[in-house]
Design a protein around this motif. Structure first.
Motif, PDB file in Angstrom:
ATOM      1  N   ASN A   1       6.248  32.297 -14.486  1.00 56.19           N
ATOM      2  CA  ASN A   1       7.002  32.737 -15.678  1.00 56.19           C
ATOM      3  C   ASN A   1       6.126  32.833 -16.910  1.00 56.19           C
ATOM      4  OD1 ASN A   1       7.639  29.876 -15.302  1.00 56.19           O
ATOM      5  ND2 ASN A   1       8.774  30.299 -17.011  1.00 56.19           N
TER       6      ASN A   1
ATOM      7  N   LEU B   1       4.983  36.153 -17.694  1.00 56.27           N
ATOM      8  CA  LEU B   1       5.946  37.381 -18.156  1.00 56.27           C
ATOM      9  C   LEU B   1       5.558  37.882 -19.708  1.00 56.27           C
ATOM     10  CD1 LEU B   1       8.561  38.743 -17.801  1.00 56.27           C
ATOM     11  CD2 LEU B   1       9.858  36.699 -18.701  1.00 56.27           C
TER      12      LEU B   1
ATOM     13  N   THR C   1      12.203  32.197 -20.761  1.00 56.02           N
ATOM     14  CA  THR C   1      12.394  33.420 -19.698  1.00 56.02           C
ATOM     15  C   THR C   1      13.571  34.229 -19.437  1.00 56.02           C
ATOM     16  OG1 THR C   1      10.635  32.021 -18.743  1.00 56.02           O
ATOM     17  CG2 THR C   1      11.614  33.400 -17.550  1.00 56.02           C
TER      18      THR C   1
ATOM     19  N   LEU D   1      13.945  38.077 -20.581  1.00 60.46           N
ATOM     20  CA  LEU D   1      14.526  38.911 -19.479  1.00 60.46           C
ATOM     21  C   LEU D   1      15.759  39.894 -19.977  1.00 60.46           C
ATOM     22  CD1 LEU D   1      13.807  37.192 -16.219  1.00 60.46           C
ATOM     23  CD2 LEU D   1      12.532  39.069 -17.119  1.00 60.46           C
ATOM     24  N   GLU D   2      16.790  39.219 -20.308  1.00 57.71           N
ATOM     25  CA  GLU D   2      17.921  39.631 -21.038  1.00 57.71           C
ATOM     26  C   GLU D   2      17.607  40.591 -22.313  1.00 57.71           C
ATOM     27  OE1 GLU D   2      20.178  35.984 -21.726  1.00 57.71           O
ATOM     28  OE2 GLU D   2      20.904  35.989 -19.705  1.00 57.71           O
TER      29      GLU D   2
ATOM     30  N   PHE E   1      16.693  43.649 -18.461  1.00 58.34           N
ATOM     31  CA  PHE E   1      16.226  43.446 -16.852  1.00 58.34           C
ATOM     32  C   PHE E   1      16.926  42.503 -16.339  1.00 58.34           C
ATOM     33  CE2 PHE E   1      11.415  44.451 -17.644  1.00 58.34           C
ATOM     34  CZ  PHE E   1      11.698  45.865 -17.874  1.00 58.34           C
TER      35      PHE E   1
ATOM     36  N   PHE F   1      18.152  39.915 -13.335  1.00 59.24           N
ATOM     37  CA  PHE F   1      17.563  38.608 -12.483  1.00 59.24           C
ATOM     38  C   PHE F   1      18.442  37.947 -11.930  1.00 59.24           C
ATOM     39  CE2 PHE F   1      18.282  37.103 -16.818  1.00 59.24           C
ATOM     40  CZ  PHE F   1      18.708  35.796 -16.516  1.00 59.24           C
TER      41      PHE F   1
ATOM     42  N   SER G   1      14.135  40.779 -11.440  1.00 55.83           N
ATOM     43  CA  SER G   1      13.201  39.297 -11.280  1.00 55.83           C
ATOM     44  C   SER G   1      14.128  38.531 -10.336  1.00 55.83           C
ATOM     45  CB  SER G   1      13.098  38.836 -12.407  1.00 55.83           C
ATOM     46  OG  SER G   1      12.037  39.429 -13.087  1.00 55.83           O
TER      47      SER G   1
END
Length: 163
Positions: A71, A74, A116, A120-121, A125, A127, A155
């Protein structure tokens, strides 16, 4: 079922045939399994954003790509994920060892580990966070399907509790 084997079996059942990896000790057993598979093309990248570009090219060449990374990578790949993969609606499965999650022994990983999921939020995206091998297997297959449907990366975060 072993945790690494579950992810590998999920990749096989999702018909993933192209995998890029960057160095990650937590994913080393999985990477070894992939290296032994003659049906999967495996490319090692020096940096995660380089791997994203390679996956885009593989997808354009008719492959079903996945990238394996820690991660911490990322942050290195945000621009490539948004302005290449999402913009052109390329599916991509990201199998990510989630260092810095609960139980992490190395404190240097904790800040990125805590950030992480929020990153992503913020990128919009989706996950998955499988808690055991069976969930890992299912989440890999579902993650690929979702990535294809939405045309953007999905992810799989493999927290410390997964291993």
């Amino acid at each position: 079922m072993d945790s690494s084997e579950a992810i590998y079996d999920g990749l096989k059942d999702a018909e993933i045939d192209f995998i890029v990896s960057s160095s990650c000790i937590d994913l080393s057993k999985l990477i070894d399994m992939i290296d032994e598979d003659d049906e999967i093309i495996h490319v090692q990248a020096t940096r995660e954003e380089e791997g994203i570009g390679i996956c885009a090219g593989a997808y354009l060449g008719g492959k079903r790509p996945t990238i394996l990374m820690e991660n911490s990578g990322l942050g290195n790949s945000i621009n490539a994920l948004k302005s290449l993969m999402e913009l052109y609606e390329f599916p991509l499965l990201i199998i990510m060892s989630h260092r810095g999650s609960e139980g992490e022994k190395d404190v240097s990983h904790v800040p990125m580990g805590e950030s992480t999921p929020r990153i992503l939020e913020a990128m919009d995206f989706k996950f998955f966070r499988p808690g055991n091998a069976e969930a890992g297997y299912n989440d890999v297959r579902l993650g690929w399907e979702l990535s294809e449907e939405e045309g953007k990366p999905v992810s799989i975060l493999l927290d410390n509790k997964y291993w």
